[in-house]
Design a protein around this motif. Sequence first.
Motif, PDB file in Angstrom:
ATOM      1  N   GLY A 191       0.833  -1.192   0.000  1.00  0.00           N
ATOM      2  CA  GLY A 191       0.000   0.000   0.000  1.00  0.00           C
ATOM      3  C   GLY A 191       0.864   1.236   0.000  1.00  0.00           C
ATOM      4  N   ASP A 192       0.229   2.391  -0.067  1.00  0.00           N
ATOM      5  CA  ASP A 192       0.962   3.650  -0.080  1.00  0.00           C
ATOM      6  C   ASP A 192       1.053   4.272   1.312  1.00  0.00           C
ATOM      7  OD1 ASP A 192       1.415   3.842  -2.994  1.00  0.00           O
ATOM      8  OD2 ASP A 192      -0.773   3.915  -3.064  1.00  0.00           O
ATOM      9  N   ILE A 193      -0.050   4.241   2.044  1.00  0.00           N
ATOM     10  CA  ILE A 193      -0.091   4.750   3.414  1.00  0.00           C
ATOM     11  C   ILE A 193      -0.829   3.716   4.252  1.00  0.00           C
ATOM     12  CG2 ILE A 193      -0.861   6.608   4.940  1.00  0.00           C
ATOM     13  CD1 ILE A 193      -0.958   8.458   2.489  1.00  0.00           C
ATOM     14  N   ALA A 194      -0.322   3.412   5.436  1.00  0.00           N
ATOM     15  CA  ALA A 194      -1.003   2.425   6.275  1.00  0.00           C
ATOM     16  C   ALA A 194      -0.855   2.759   7.749  1.00  0.00           C
ATOM     17  CB  ALA A 194      -0.469   1.015   6.010  1.00  0.00           C
ATOM     18  N   PHE A 195      -1.902   2.418   8.488  1.00  0.00           N
ATOM     19  CA  PHE A 195      -1.849   2.453   9.943  1.00  0.00           C
ATOM     20  C   PHE A 195      -2.295   1.102  10.466  1.00  0.00           C
ATOM     21  CE2 PHE A 195      -4.060   3.169  14.058  1.00  0.00           C
ATOM     22  CZ  PHE A 195      -2.927   3.455  14.805  1.00  0.00           C
ATOM     23  N   VAL A 196      -1.520   0.555  11.386  1.00  0.00           N
ATOM     24  CA  VAL A 196      -1.858  -0.713  12.043  1.00  0.00           C
ATOM     25  C   VAL A 196      -2.128  -0.408  13.508  1.00  0.00           C
ATOM     26  CG1 VAL A 196      -1.099  -3.035  12.617  1.00  0.00           C
ATOM     27  CG2 VAL A 196      -0.342  -1.987  10.473  1.00  0.00           C
ATOM     28  N   GLY A 197      -3.354  -0.652  13.962  1.00  0.00           N
ATOM     29  CA  GLY A 197      -3.636  -0.406  15.374  1.00  0.00           C
ATOM     30  C   GLY A 197      -5.109  -0.253  15.665  1.00  0.00           C
ATOM     31  N   ALA A 198      -5.427  -0.193  16.945  1.00  0.00           N
ATOM     32  CA  ALA A 198      -6.802  -0.051  17.399  1.00  0.00           C
ATOM     33  C   ALA A 198      -7.303   1.367  17.162  1.00  0.00           C
ATOM     34  CB  ALA A 198      -6.910  -0.399  18.884  1.00  0.00           C
ATOM     35  N   MET A 199      -8.594   1.477  16.890  1.00  0.00           N
ATOM     36  CA  MET A 199      -9.219   2.790  16.720  1.00  0.00           C
ATOM     37  C   MET A 199      -9.899   3.256  18.007  1.00  0.00           C
ATOM     38  SD  MET A 199      -8.470   3.741  13.698  1.00  0.00           S
ATOM     39  CE  MET A 199      -9.603   5.093  13.371  1.00  0.00           C
ATOM     40  N   TYR A 200      -9.987   2.405  19.009  1.00  0.00           N
ATOM     41  CA  TYR A 200     -10.584   2.753  20.299  1.00  0.00           C
ATOM     42  C   TYR A 200     -12.014   3.292  20.160  1.00  0.00           C
ATOM     43  CZ  TYR A 200      -5.986   2.068  22.340  1.00  0.00           C
ATOM     44  OH  TYR A 200      -4.795   1.516  22.762  1.00  0.00           O
ATOM     45  N   ASN A 201     -12.775   2.715  19.239  1.00  0.00           N
ATOM     46  CA  ASN A 201     -14.163   3.151  19.075  1.00  0.00           C
ATOM     47  C   ASN A 201     -15.156   2.073  19.488  1.00  0.00           C
ATOM     48  OD1 ASN A 201     -13.765   1.364  16.982  1.00  0.00           O
ATOM     49  ND2 ASN A 201     -14.562   2.691  15.367  1.00  0.00           N
ATOM     50  N   GLU A 202     -14.720   1.179  20.380  1.00  0.00           N
ATOM     51  CA  GLU A 202     -15.610   0.131  20.855  1.00  0.00           C
ATOM     52  C   GLU A 202     -16.758   0.734  21.658  1.00  0.00           C
ATOM     53  OE1 GLU A 202     -12.449   0.434  21.722  1.00  0.00           O
ATOM     54  OE2 GLU A 202     -11.300  -1.259  20.942  1.00  0.00           O
ATOM     55  N   LYS A 203     -17.898   0.072  21.630  1.00  0.00           N
ATOM     56  CA  LYS A 203     -19.070   0.557  22.350  1.00  0.00           C
ATOM     57  C   LYS A 203     -18.867   0.534  23.858  1.00  0.00           C
ATOM     58  CE  LYS A 203     -22.351  -0.759  18.731  1.00  0.00           C
ATOM     59  NZ  LYS A 203     -23.511  -1.615  18.369  1.00  0.00           N
ATOM     60  N   HIS A 204     -17.929  -0.293  24.325  1.00  0.00           N
ATOM     61  CA  HIS A 204     -17.717  -0.405  25.766  1.00  0.00           C
ATOM     62  C   HIS A 204     -16.565   0.472  26.255  1.00  0.00           C
ATOM     63  CE1 HIS A 204     -15.062  -3.407  23.875  1.00  0.00           C
ATOM     64  NE2 HIS A 204     -14.225  -3.139  24.856  1.00  0.00           N
ATOM     65  N   ASN A 205     -16.160   1.494  25.470  1.00  0.00           N
ATOM     66  CA  ASN A 205     -15.019   2.301  25.902  1.00  0.00           C
ATOM     67  C   ASN A 205     -15.371   3.065  27.183  1.00  0.00           C
ATOM     68  OD1 ASN A 205     -15.577   5.359  25.284  1.00  0.00           O
ATOM     69  ND2 ASN A 205     -16.349   4.237  23.507  1.00  0.00           N
ATOM     70  N   LEU A 206     -14.366   3.312  27.997  1.00  0.00           N
ATOM     71  CA  LEU A 206     -14.587   3.854  29.334  1.00  0.00           C
ATOM     72  C   LEU A 206     -15.165   5.264  29.318  1.00  0.00           C
ATOM     73  CD1 LEU A 206     -11.363   2.547  31.122  1.00  0.00           C
ATOM     74  CD2 LEU A 206     -13.701   1.716  31.407  1.00  0.00           C
ATOM     75  N   TYR A 207     -14.755   6.087  28.379  1.00  0.00           N
ATOM     76  CA  TYR A 207     -15.222   7.479  28.369  1.00  0.00           C
ATOM     77  C   TYR A 207     -16.738   7.548  28.236  1.00  0.00           C
ATOM     78  CZ  TYR A 207     -15.811  12.367  27.102  1.00  0.00           C
ATOM     79  OH  TYR A 207     -16.213  13.684  27.071  1.00  0.00           O
ATOM     80  N   ASP A 208     -17.292   6.716  27.390  1.00  0.00           N
ATOM     81  CA  ASP A 208     -18.743   6.746  27.182  1.00  0.00           C
ATOM     82  C   ASP A 208     -19.515   6.276  28.406  1.00  0.00           C
ATOM     83  OD1 ASP A 208     -18.439   7.774  24.683  1.00  0.00           O
ATOM     84  OD2 ASP A 208     -18.711   5.875  23.616  1.00  0.00           O
ATOM     85  N   LYS A 209     -18.825   5.622  29.352  1.00  0.00           N
ATOM     86  CA  LYS A 209     -19.493   5.227  30.582  1.00  0.00           C
ATOM     87  C   LYS A 209     -19.707   6.403  31.528  1.00  0.00           C
ATOM     88  CE  LYS A 209     -18.070   0.386  30.523  1.00  0.00           C
ATOM     89  NZ  LYS A 209     -17.402  -0.720  31.237  1.00  0.00           N
ATOM     90  N   LEU A 210     -19.103   7.543  31.212  1.00  0.00           N
ATOM     91  CA  LEU A 210     -19.342   8.765  31.993  1.00  0.00           C
ATOM     92  C   LEU A 210     -20.623   9.445  31.502  1.00  0.00           C
ATOM     93  CD1 LEU A 210     -15.700  10.197  32.063  1.00  0.00           C
ATOM     94  CD2 LEU A 210     -16.947   9.259  34.023  1.00  0.00           C
ATOM     95  N   ASP A 211     -21.689   8.674  31.370  1.00  0.00           N
ATOM     96  CA  ASP A 211     -22.903   9.223  30.761  1.00  0.00           C
ATOM     97  C   ASP A 211     -23.741  10.045  31.731  1.00  0.00           C
ATOM     98  OD1 ASP A 211     -23.659   7.114  32.347  1.00  0.00           O
ATOM     99  OD2 ASP A 211     -24.698   5.999  30.787  1.00  0.00           O
TER     100      ASP A 211
END
Length: 400
Positions: free
Chosen positions: A158-178
């Motif tokens: 490929g020309d540009i690539a990123f390998v890694g987590a996007m941290y957009n899971e539904k169970h992420n901790l920040y969203d628990k501060l609802d």
Amino acid sequence: MNILIFEYNNFGTEDVKECLEKKGYKYTVVETDEYRNRVSPEFDRLFEEKFSEGINGEKYDCVFTFNYSPVISNNCKARNVPYIALVYDSPQVLLYSYTIINTCNYVFIFDKTQYMELKKEGINTVYYVPLAVNTDRMKRMSAAQEQNRSRFTEVYGGDIAFVGAMYNEKHNLYDKLDGISDFTRGYLDSVMNAQRKVYGHFFLEEVLNGEILKDMLNSLPLEPNNDGVETIQYLYADYFLARKMANDDRTEIMSRLGRDFGKEYMVNLFTFNETPMLLNVNNRGPVDYYNDMPYIFNNTRINLNITLRSIKSGIPLRGMDVMGAGGFLMSNYQADYYDWFVPGEDMVMYESVDDLSDKCRYYLSHDNERKQIAANGYGKISEFHTYDVRFKEMFDVVFN
């Protein structure tokens, strides 16, 4: 030298085994997740069993793990045996356990800022070292690739690539501060946006106080461990906000690169997360650390490192792996790069998303310069940052 190793899905264990075998050292690897607990009678029994067995009747000279384990430290302290921990993850709340001062400990930390913070508090069992790469394995993979270069280019290129987590899971901790108020949420959004504009200083822990902190605690109560010195601010900043920022940073960057380059070049994302919002970006799914990732780095023209903000100054394992595989590394600013590499000669750093886009455009059209930088980075890794080099340095500290 006889070494007892505990591990559980750690990146690099196979490389450590190869390094030790080359040196003629003997080792036993025990796979268990119990050692990641602060207290575990089950692990204590396992440790006693394995440590008593030794290797062919010979006692162990030390215990090794990736990352730090309080329960291993206490077991080593009781037996007066050195415990060597090589930290590659962040955040690492276990580093703030009271056990960190156990005199058996030799804790090698890749983040210089975190190392200095602990050292300034009088912790004399910590040391600063960058992470390492098994370049012998990289050479074998490169030789295999040359037997059928076109197939590897087709599968991994490929020309540009990123390998890694996007941290957009539904169970992420920040969203628990609802349950936080609109004011608190606006405040947190503002300080995270401010932090995103600043590289080289992580200040989120400093701005969580007063009514803001009280509101967060009311929404999702946290308590520091009773056997550690970590603060509530540290837990919220490093485990909640930093991961939310990683999602924001990585989404913005990949969206921008898809928009600027996706129609003309191949922009790949290798992640286990779903990313339907990223236009002109090829989500290729997750990949294996040992069998796939080095080929991606070697066959991609520009490899991105987008650091989790809880890594304050250290060079993430991803950055070392890219260069160790002979890939061209484009990374956000991390101060520790300057200790070991020359930006612009061994790798390239970007200062903003605009700067990243501009530099991608430049290096996609300057292949010879890009290839030379990749070669320089690989040269530095193969000379100074292999597991052979790193274990010699660590053993020199422990046994001399």
